[in-house]
Design a protein around this motif. Structure first.
Motif, PDB file in Angstrom:
ATOM      1  N   TRP A   1       0.830  -1.074  -0.022  1.00  0.00           N
ATOM      2  CA  TRP A   1      -0.164  -0.117   0.160  1.00  0.00           C
ATOM      3  C   TRP A   1       0.864   1.214   0.038  1.00  0.00           C
ATOM      4  CZ3 TRP A   1      -1.738   2.570   4.890  1.00  0.00           C
ATOM      5  CH2 TRP A   1      -2.678   3.572   4.733  1.00  0.00           C
ATOM      6  N   LYS A   2       1.930   1.149   0.753  1.00  0.00           N
ATOM      7  CA  LYS A   2       2.686   2.124   0.798  1.00  0.00           C
ATOM      8  C   LYS A   2       3.618   2.671  -0.396  1.00  0.00           C
ATOM      9  CE  LYS A   2       1.990   3.582   4.939  1.00  0.00           C
ATOM     10  NZ  LYS A   2       1.544   4.953   5.114  1.00  0.00           N
ATOM     11  N   CYS A   3       3.587   1.585  -1.237  1.00  0.00           N
ATOM     12  CA  CYS A   3       4.313   1.720  -2.618  1.00  0.00           C
ATOM     13  C   CYS A   3       3.386   2.124  -3.931  1.00  0.00           C
ATOM     14  CB  CYS A   3       5.146   0.527  -3.144  1.00  0.00           C
ATOM     15  SG  CYS A   3       6.429   0.271  -1.744  1.00  0.00           S
ATOM     16  N   GLU A   4       1.979   2.198  -3.414  1.00  0.00           N
ATOM     17  CA  GLU A   4       1.191   2.230  -4.496  1.00  0.00           C
ATOM     18  C   GLU A   4       1.133   3.642  -4.989  1.00  0.00           C
ATOM     19  OE1 GLU A   4      -3.065   1.315  -3.510  1.00  0.00           O
ATOM     20  OE2 GLU A   4      -2.607  -0.749  -3.582  1.00  0.00           O
ATOM     21  N   GLY A   5       0.641   3.729  -6.594  1.00  0.00           N
ATOM     22  CA  GLY A   5       0.544   4.916  -7.098  1.00  0.00           C
ATOM     23  C   GLY A   5       1.788   5.758  -7.473  1.00  0.00           C
ATOM     24  N   LEU A   6       3.051   5.506  -7.273  1.00  0.00           N
ATOM     25  CA  LEU A   6       4.387   5.878  -7.427  1.00  0.00           C
ATOM     26  C   LEU A   6       4.917   5.435  -8.751  1.00  0.00           C
ATOM     27  CD1 LEU A   6       5.616   6.081  -3.667  1.00  0.00           C
ATOM     28  CD2 LEU A   6       4.390   7.888  -4.904  1.00  0.00           C
ATOM     29  N   THR A   7       5.832   6.336  -9.271  1.00  0.00           N
ATOM     30  CA  THR A   7       6.558   5.985 -10.214  1.00  0.00           C
ATOM     31  C   THR A   7       7.659   5.276 -10.014  1.00  0.00           C
ATOM     32  OG1 THR A   7       7.923   7.940 -10.163  1.00  0.00           O
ATOM     33  CG2 THR A   7       5.932   8.100 -11.523  1.00  0.00           C
ATOM     34  N   ASP A   8       8.579   4.642 -10.760  1.00  0.00           N
ATOM     35  CA  ASP A   8       9.656   3.979 -10.679  1.00  0.00           C
ATOM     36  C   ASP A   8      10.665   4.802 -10.063  1.00  0.00           C
ATOM     37  OD1 ASP A   8       8.592   1.565 -11.507  1.00  0.00           O
ATOM     38  OD2 ASP A   8      10.207   1.208 -12.869  1.00  0.00           O
ATOM     39  N   ALA A   9      10.907   6.120 -10.526  1.00  0.00           N
ATOM     40  CA  ALA A   9      11.989   6.896 -10.031  1.00  0.00           C
ATOM     41  C   ALA A   9      11.420   7.438  -8.471  1.00  0.00           C
ATOM     42  CB  ALA A   9      11.762   8.462 -10.955  1.00  0.00           C
ATOM     43  N   GLN A  10      10.124   7.851  -8.223  1.00  0.00           N
ATOM     44  CA  GLN A  10       9.962   7.802  -6.797  1.00  0.00           C
ATOM     45  C   GLN A  10      10.282   6.597  -5.857  1.00  0.00           C
ATOM     46  OE1 GLN A  10       5.725   8.870  -7.651  1.00  0.00           O
ATOM     47  NE2 GLN A  10       5.841  10.813  -6.795  1.00  0.00           N
ATOM     48  N   LEU A  11       9.874   5.476  -6.139  1.00  0.00           N
ATOM     49  CA  LEU A  11      10.185   4.373  -5.690  1.00  0.00           C
ATOM     50  C   LEU A  11      11.479   4.142  -5.254  1.00  0.00           C
ATOM     51  CD1 LEU A  11       7.464   2.048  -7.173  1.00  0.00           C
ATOM     52  CD2 LEU A  11       7.527   2.639  -4.605  1.00  0.00           C
ATOM     53  N   ARG A  12      12.326   4.706  -6.232  1.00  0.00           N
ATOM     54  CA  ARG A  12      13.961   4.418  -6.003  1.00  0.00           C
ATOM     55  C   ARG A  12      14.615   5.567  -5.373  1.00  0.00           C
ATOM     56  NH1 ARG A  12      13.727   2.888 -11.797  1.00  0.00           N
ATOM     57  NH2 ARG A  12      14.103   5.200 -12.227  1.00  0.00           N
ATOM     58  N   THR A  13      13.709   6.665  -5.069  1.00  0.00           N
ATOM     59  CA  THR A  13      14.359   7.887  -4.285  1.00  0.00           C
ATOM     60  C   THR A  13      14.628   7.655  -2.966  1.00  0.00           C
ATOM     61  OG1 THR A  13      12.813   9.279  -5.490  1.00  0.00           O
ATOM     62  CG2 THR A  13      13.889  10.227  -3.459  1.00  0.00           C
ATOM     63  N   ALA A  14      15.584   7.988  -2.417  1.00  0.00           N
ATOM     64  CA  ALA A  14      16.279   7.643  -1.195  1.00  0.00           C
ATOM     65  C   ALA A  14      15.729   8.515  -0.174  1.00  0.00           C
ATOM     66  CB  ALA A  14      18.015   7.730  -1.148  1.00  0.00           C
ATOM     67  N   SER A  15      15.526   8.081   1.143  1.00  0.00           N
ATOM     68  CA  SER A  15      14.807   8.852   2.086  1.00  0.00           C
ATOM     69  C   SER A  15      15.484  10.482   2.383  1.00  0.00           C
ATOM     70  CB  SER A  15      14.821   7.942   3.350  1.00  0.00           C
ATOM     71  OG  SER A  15      16.153   7.513   3.751  1.00  0.00           O
ATOM     72  N   VAL A  16      16.791  10.149   3.163  1.00  0.00           N
ATOM     73  CA  VAL A  16      17.551  11.596   3.176  1.00  0.00           C
ATOM     74  C   VAL A  16      19.063  11.034   3.273  1.00  0.00           C
ATOM     75  CG1 VAL A  16      16.054  12.553   4.673  1.00  0.00           C
ATOM     76  CG2 VAL A  16      17.333  10.695   5.735  1.00  0.00           C
ATOM     77  N   ALA A  17      19.805  11.804   2.725  1.00  0.00           N
ATOM     78  CA  ALA A  17      21.048  11.640   2.569  1.00  0.00           C
ATOM     79  C   ALA A  17      21.715  11.485   4.136  1.00  0.00           C
ATOM     80  CB  ALA A  17      21.800  12.809   1.790  1.00  0.00           C
ATOM     81  N   PRO A  18      22.643  10.691   4.244  1.00  0.00           N
ATOM     82  CA  PRO A  18      23.407   9.593   3.393  1.00  0.00           C
ATOM     83  C   PRO A  18      22.587   8.352   3.112  1.00  0.00           C
ATOM     84  CG  PRO A  18      24.290   9.386   5.288  1.00  0.00           C
ATOM     85  CD  PRO A  18      23.342  10.474   5.343  1.00  0.00           C
ATOM     86  N   SER A  19      21.698   8.214   3.832  1.00  0.00           N
ATOM     87  CA  SER A  19      20.873   6.905   3.563  1.00  0.00           C
ATOM     88  C   SER A  19      20.619   6.641   2.019  1.00  0.00           C
ATOM     89  CB  SER A  19      19.444   6.940   4.259  1.00  0.00           C
ATOM     90  OG  SER A  19      18.943   5.700   4.157  1.00  0.00           O
ATOM     91  N   VAL A  20      20.527   5.185   1.700  1.00  0.00           N
ATOM     92  CA  VAL A  20      20.089   4.795   0.518  1.00  0.00           C
ATOM     93  C   VAL A  20      18.552   4.132   0.634  1.00  0.00           C
ATOM     94  CG1 VAL A  20      22.350   4.444  -0.583  1.00  0.00           C
ATOM     95  CG2 VAL A  20      21.596   2.431   0.658  1.00  0.00           C
ATOM     96  N   LEU A  21      18.276   4.226   1.830  1.00  0.00           N
ATOM     97  CA  LEU A  21      16.923   3.621   1.961  1.00  0.00           C
ATOM     98  C   LEU A  21      15.745   4.251   1.081  1.00  0.00           C
ATOM     99  CD1 LEU A  21      15.484   1.568   3.783  1.00  0.00           C
ATOM    100  CD2 LEU A  21      15.056   3.345   5.331  1.00  0.00           C
ATOM    101  N   SER A  22      15.004   3.411   0.259  1.00  0.00           N
ATOM    102  CA  SER A  22      14.025   3.522  -0.477  1.00  0.00           C
ATOM    103  C   SER A  22      12.783   2.605  -0.473  1.00  0.00           C
ATOM    104  CB  SER A  22      14.562   3.836  -1.757  1.00  0.00           C
ATOM    105  OG  SER A  22      14.684   2.491  -2.466  1.00  0.00           O
ATOM    106  N   LEU A  23      11.700   3.026  -1.028  1.00  0.00           N
ATOM    107  CA  LEU A  23      10.488   1.977  -0.846  1.00  0.00           C
ATOM    108  C   LEU A  23      10.764   0.656  -1.812  1.00  0.00           C
ATOM    109  CD1 LEU A  23       7.516   4.572  -1.068  1.00  0.00           C
ATOM    110  CD2 LEU A  23       8.396   3.275   0.812  1.00  0.00           C
ATOM    111  N   MET A  24      11.436   1.114  -2.861  1.00  0.00           N
ATOM    112  CA  MET A  24      11.947  -0.160  -3.905  1.00  0.00           C
ATOM    113  C   MET A  24      12.855  -0.996  -3.138  1.00  0.00           C
ATOM    114  SD  MET A  24      13.147  -0.296  -7.842  1.00  0.00           S
ATOM    115  CE  MET A  24      11.922   0.823  -8.540  1.00  0.00           C
TER     116      MET A  24
END
Length: 170
Positions: free
Chosen positions: A31-54
């Motif tokens: 549900w948290k991933c619904e309706g987002l583009t691939d680019a949004q799903l690859r977007t990291a949370s906050v630097a320097p973290s690489v954590l993203s929804l994908m």
């Protein structure tokens, strides 16, 4: 597609309750991933973290695989995204990484996890051992751990989603 989440019945037996909450948390991540583009799903949370929804979805595919295939069923199921050389590989995304692939892989691992779990009683010890500790675990422990794992990462997903488009929700 709209993800429907259902909490387990308040009077369910233990196994139904555990599997119900696990499914609820799996559905929450979808549900948290619904309706987002691939680019949004690859977007990291906050630097320097690489954590993203994908990255979280890919991580949970690895976690499902690790606990339900490698540990519970003792299957020879090598990692999908990470390696000894790149232990955080599931979080290291490129433009070539797609939601379609990540989501399909995660869903496939969930289906195998369900089939493997169905073969065990809650108190049965795993057929395999944890690769780092050498311990065996009961299905009850694995289900409980997976609920905790999803719940923690769904908290991360809440924050990432809010940063992406302002969407919030339980």
């Amino acid at each position: 597609m709209t993800t429907e989440r259902r909490e387990p019945a308040t009077d369910a037996d233990e196994r139904t309750m555990l599997e119900g909450w696990l499914e609820y948390h799996r559905q929450t991540l979808a549900w948290k991933c619904e309706g987002l583009t691939d680019a949004q799903l690859r977007t990291a949370s906050v630097a320097p973290s690489v954590l993203s929804l994908m990255g979280l979805v890919r991580h949970m595919a690895e976690v499902e695989r690790g606990w339900y295939r490698q540990v519970l069923a003792d299957e020879d199921a090598p990692p999908i995204y990470y390696s000894d050389e790149e232990p955080d590989g599931e979080f290291l995304l490129t433009e070539a990484d797609t939601w379609q692939e990540a989501h399909a892989t995660w869903r496939a691992e969930i289906e195998v996890a369900r089939r493997n779990a169905a073969r065990f009683r809650l108190d049965d010890p795993s057929q395999g051992k944890h690769r780092r500790t050498g311990e065996r675990f009961t299905l009850r422990w694995i289900h409980t751990h997976m609920i905790e794992e999803y719940a923690r990462h769904n908290g991360h997903a809440d924050l990432i989603r809010e940063c992406l488009d302002g969407a919030t929700g339980e």
